[in-house]
Design a protein around this motif. Sequence first.
Motif, PDB file in Angstrom:
ATOM      1  N   GLY A   1     -21.138  14.866  28.559  1.00 49.06           N
ATOM      2  CA  GLY A   1     -22.299  14.877  28.685  1.00 49.06           C
ATOM      3  C   GLY A   1     -22.699  14.649  27.744  1.00 49.06           C
ATOM      4  N   THR A   2     -23.311  13.633  27.966  1.00 52.76           N
ATOM      5  CA  THR A   2     -24.428  12.768  27.893  1.00 52.76           C
ATOM      6  C   THR A   2     -25.680  11.969  28.671  1.00 52.76           C
ATOM      7  OG1 THR A   2     -23.136  11.250  27.510  1.00 52.76           O
ATOM      8  CG2 THR A   2     -23.124  11.811  25.689  1.00 52.76           C
ATOM      9  N   GLY A   3     -26.186  11.847  28.082  1.00 52.25           N
ATOM     10  CA  GLY A   3     -27.585  11.304  29.706  1.00 52.25           C
ATOM     11  C   GLY A   3     -26.772  10.257  30.456  1.00 52.25           C
ATOM     12  N   PRO A   4     -26.287   9.147  29.350  1.00 50.83           N
ATOM     13  CA  PRO A   4     -25.510   7.661  29.783  1.00 50.83           C
ATOM     14  C   PRO A   4     -24.810   8.296  30.955  1.00 50.83           C
ATOM     15  CG  PRO A   4     -26.020   7.296  27.263  1.00 50.83           C
ATOM     16  CD  PRO A   4     -26.333   8.622  27.813  1.00 50.83           C
ATOM     17  N   GLY A   5     -23.622   9.625  30.469  1.00 49.90           N
ATOM     18  CA  GLY A   5     -22.443   9.735  31.229  1.00 49.90           C
ATOM     19  C   GLY A   5     -22.952  10.085  32.237  1.00 49.90           C
ATOM     20  N   PHE A   6     -23.998  11.248  32.561  1.00 53.02           N
ATOM     21  CA  PHE A   6     -24.388  12.017  33.432  1.00 53.02           C
ATOM     22  C   PHE A   6     -25.015  10.990  34.398  1.00 53.02           C
ATOM     23  CE2 PHE A   6     -27.760  13.881  35.927  1.00 53.02           C
ATOM     24  CZ  PHE A   6     -26.958  14.432  37.255  1.00 53.02           C
ATOM     25  N   THR A   7     -25.324   9.869  34.157  1.00 57.36           N
ATOM     26  CA  THR A   7     -26.108   8.599  34.393  1.00 57.36           C
ATOM     27  C   THR A   7     -25.284   7.644  35.172  1.00 57.36           C
ATOM     28  OG1 THR A   7     -28.174   8.146  33.486  1.00 57.36           O
ATOM     29  CG2 THR A   7     -27.399   6.933  34.307  1.00 57.36           C
TER      30      THR A   7
ATOM     31  N   CYS B   1     -27.315  16.476  33.672  1.00 57.78           N
ATOM     32  CA  CYS B   1     -26.373  17.934  33.997  1.00 57.78           C
ATOM     33  C   CYS B   1     -24.754  17.611  33.214  1.00 57.78           C
ATOM     34  CB  CYS B   1     -26.005  17.847  35.325  1.00 57.78           C
ATOM     35  SG  CYS B   1     -24.824  18.976  36.024  1.00 57.78           S
ATOM     36  N   HIS B   2     -24.712  19.078  32.621  1.00 56.74           N
ATOM     37  CA  HIS B   2     -24.112  18.952  31.214  1.00 56.74           C
ATOM     38  C   HIS B   2     -23.312  20.424  31.266  1.00 56.74           C
ATOM     39  CE1 HIS B   2     -26.213  19.215  28.715  1.00 56.74           C
ATOM     40  NE2 HIS B   2     -25.808  20.001  27.904  1.00 56.74           N
ATOM     41  N   PHE B   3     -22.045  20.049  31.273  1.00 56.92           N
ATOM     42  CA  PHE B   3     -21.596  21.641  30.974  1.00 56.92           C
ATOM     43  C   PHE B   3     -20.417  21.274  28.707  1.00 56.92           C
ATOM     44  CE2 PHE B   3     -20.895  20.811  34.884  1.00 56.92           C
ATOM     45  CZ  PHE B   3     -21.215  21.663  35.748  1.00 56.92           C
TER      46      PHE B   3
END
Length: 234
Positions: A151-157, A191-193
């Motif tokens: 749930g990081t910026g790169p992960g969500f990208t 978007c993350h949880f």
Amino acid sequence: GKNYIVSDAHRLAYATTRMPATYAAVRSVLGQVSPILSDAQPASLLDLGAGPGTASWAALDTFSSLTAFTLVEQDPGLIQMGQTLAQTANLETLSSADWQCRDLKTRDPFPESDLVICSYAVGELDTGSFPNLVKEAWKAAKRALVIVEPGTGPGFTRIRAIRDQLIGLDAHIAAPCPHAADCPMSDDDWCHFAQRLDRSSLHRQLKSGSMGHEDEKFSYIAVTREPVAKLPSR
């Protein structure tokens, strides 16, 4: 992909510090997905980039309907660890799982399964490789595909790009989005949880942490072959 884990010490450290967090995240995601699948509960699971089988354990805990497991992992040491864990826990379904030692960048098709999970594995591929993995994972999914990333910026990208790709492949979004329109998140947000999990004393020592818990942040996308009831907006 890069070889992040190169020794038994690394594998043990991974199992102690990352397995509980990854398990908690995937279990949380599958808890959201399970009611959506309702009467089409999966009998077979394909776990891509399985590590020691963490996502498979979470799936087994979520879906009592699962009887057949295929786990794809490129590190023989993690496969051995996963097999040992399943035998130690005396879990027959996981003990008899089909472990395949292979790279996720392979062009060979993956075996078809009702549910396909790819957890914390896309980010280990270079940007040019993961669209092919997503395409092959979706091809193998008879009922649903779930992809989980940090749930990081790169992960969500990555999740956002995967979402667009899967919509283009006629997948039906099951969660977490309440729609299949353009993602409304601005570029400086993601978007993350979060899922809270308790830390063991060993876990605290290895992470030099004093807190008795930690929050694992994750982003994910779940899609299905058939349309499902849309989630309410968050």
